[in-house]
Design an enzyme around this catalytic site. Sequence first.
Site, PDB file in Angstrom:
ATOM      1  N   GLU A  76    -119.468-138.682   7.824  1.00 28.89           N
ATOM      2  CA  GLU A  76    -119.714-137.254   7.649  1.00 28.89           C
ATOM      3  C   GLU A  76    -118.590-136.389   8.207  1.00 28.89           C
ATOM      4  OE1 GLU A  76    -122.598-135.707   6.161  1.00 28.89           O
ATOM      5  OE2 GLU A  76    -122.701-137.744   5.401  1.00 28.89           O
ATOM      6  N   ASP A  94    -120.104-127.869  -2.550  1.00 28.03           N
ATOM      7  CA  ASP A  94    -120.953-128.823  -3.259  1.00 28.03           C
ATOM      8  C   ASP A  94    -122.189-128.174  -3.870  1.00 28.03           C
ATOM      9  OD1 ASP A  94    -122.309-128.230  -0.944  1.00 28.03           O
ATOM     10  OD2 ASP A  94    -122.896-130.298  -0.509  1.00 28.03           O
ATOM     11  N   THR A  99    -122.830-126.202   5.179  1.00 28.33           N
ATOM     12  CA  THR A  99    -123.147-127.504   5.762  1.00 28.33           C
ATOM     13  C   THR A  99    -122.779-127.435   7.239  1.00 28.33           C
ATOM     14  OG1 THR A  99    -122.727-128.734   3.727  1.00 28.33           O
ATOM     15  CG2 THR A  99    -122.547-129.954   5.780  1.00 28.33           C
TER      16      THR A  99
END
Length: 291
Positions: A76, A94, A99
């Site tokens: 990640e 995305d 995020t």
Amino acid sequence: MRTRSRGRTLPRTTTRVALGLALLVVPATAVAATTLRDAPHRPAAAHHAPAPVRAATDLDDPAKKEIAMQLVSSAENSSLDWKAQYGYIEDIGDGRGYTGGIIGFTSGTHDMRELVELYTRRKPDNVLAKYLPALREVDGGDSHDGLDPGYPGDWKKAARDPAFQKAQNDERDRLYFDPAVEQGKADGIGALGQFAYYDALVVHGGGDDRTGFPAIRERALAKADPPSRGGDEKTYLNAFLDARVWAMRQEEAHSDTSRVDTAQRVFLKNGNLALHTPLTWKVYGDSYHID
């Protein structure tokens, strides 16, 4: 910092099934050597005790859980230092908005909103509380409406608060880690398999779409039985990883499957079902090692 996107629809509740697994440790046996009566005398060879057999433990063992956190962080955040990621936040393009955090909570897929809601219940005057109306509005899409320009900076400020760090840990466990371990135990698989479940939940979530964790598991069950149904663990895990790779390739953001191919698949090929250290693997071409 390089991150990977997560495609997931999160359930409100998670059904948890626990299964106690008995661990059997087989002691090593010594075989006595015989000597011929007329053989010439030689100095006795030094006796070497057999290497101790390491007992298998589940992924919720503290040492194994730390390994799991490092493995996910390598994929990640391209780092083994997962605790440095509480303050991480960006829009990686995305379609899921922001995020952030230790496992990539996203503003478009419920879990970031739920995290900030938990933090606010515990600490109402926190710096992120004022963004809750906006987080509820953008949930389900990629919009930053009501979040920009201050949200990323305030997220980083909140990340210095131990209460926010604990909230991230707790939501990670509630939504991803605990369900993965408990389903793994129910299926009779060890720490490696439980980690494979956890990593799949982090990336794909527990929703009912065709690439969610339940669908991935069902796809694997159609090919092989888990140990709880009398199947071979290694055969089943190969089927699960095959299904996981298929799911990842359904979305361009997940087209790099190295977190499976050059990490989990390597451990499985080596027969390391207990996820014992040392571990060496690669993700996105970068090499990592845990002693």
